[in-house]
Scaffold this active site. Sequence first.
Site, PDB file in Angstrom:
ATOM      1  N   CYS A 197      42.756  46.661  42.383  1.00  0.00           N
ATOM      2  CA  CYS A 197      44.003  46.162  42.969  1.00  0.00           C
ATOM      3  C   CYS A 197      44.094  44.637  42.900  1.00  0.00           C
ATOM      4  CB  CYS A 197      44.211  46.704  44.383  1.00  0.00           C
ATOM      5  SG  CYS A 197      45.947  46.569  44.861  1.00  0.00           S
ATOM      6  N   HIS A 239      43.910  52.207  43.986  1.00  0.00           N
ATOM      7  CA  HIS A 239      42.776  52.126  44.916  1.00  0.00           C
ATOM      8  C   HIS A 239      41.884  53.371  44.816  1.00  0.00           C
ATOM      9  CE1 HIS A 239      43.439  48.483  47.340  1.00  0.00           C
ATOM     10  NE2 HIS A 239      44.721  48.668  47.082  1.00  0.00           N
ATOM     11  N   GLU A 292      38.833  53.687  45.560  1.00  0.00           N
ATOM     12  CA  GLU A 292      37.898  53.830  46.700  1.00  0.00           C
ATOM     13  C   GLU A 292      38.516  54.679  47.800  1.00  0.00           C
ATOM     14  OE1 GLU A 292      39.782  51.315  46.219  1.00  0.00           O
ATOM     15  OE2 GLU A 292      40.543  50.614  48.149  1.00  0.00           O
TER      16      GLU A 292
END
Length: 244
Positions: A110, A214, A216
């Site tokens: 990001c 994203h 994660e």
Amino acid sequence: MSKKPIIGITGSAKEVHGIDHSFVHSKYPEAVLRAGGVPVILPLGNEEAAKAWAEVIDGLLLSGGEDVDPQSYGGNPDPELGKVVLERDETEIALVAEVKNRKLPVFAICRGIASLNVALGGDLIQDIEREFEDPLKHHQEGPRTNASHDLHVEEGSRLHEIFGETLVPINSMHHQVLGKVAEGLKVTGKAPDGVIEAVEGTDPDWSVLGVQWHPEEMAVKYDNMQKLFDVFVEECEKAASEPV
Ligand code: MN
């Protein structure tokens, strides 16, 4: 016998009860731990700190966060520019230069992909909705773990190799996006509206992957997103066992 690779994760500063704290969203170190790496948070620093950190870490994870300050690429602020932390840009630009020298693997997420592109000489579009004709909604309001738009993956790219597919659903929490892509990076993933969502390094000796979404957040639910961290940590382990 190889040791577990040390993954430096760039952090930021946040005020809590009137006092500045160093911090990073926990999902990053959690995904690195699941991948078998040893996460360490790199707070805001200076050029000397960047040099010292690059001697300690086996790979760099540029994490998400604030907008990149246009001053970092010779631009002026658009009215839609969000919060910026120039010191964070400076720290990350210095870190990228150091890890590039040492050919340490980089995974940029990001804000990280934006910061990476700027560090290597590219620039940014500060607000998708102001500058794109007919854009998708890139700031989803659904849960962060869920996908909201498609990713078209370049055939034959490293990302294609990792996912095994050319169409992958991804989440989207950004309003900045890459403009001029830096030399040494190539675009390997785009949203259906043409927004750049992934880049890879062109130097075969330096592993670099940047993603605008994203993973994660999604990695908690989706194996293909955790795989991005697994592959990254594996590469850091390899780099650690072949010192420069
Ligand atoms: Mn997006």
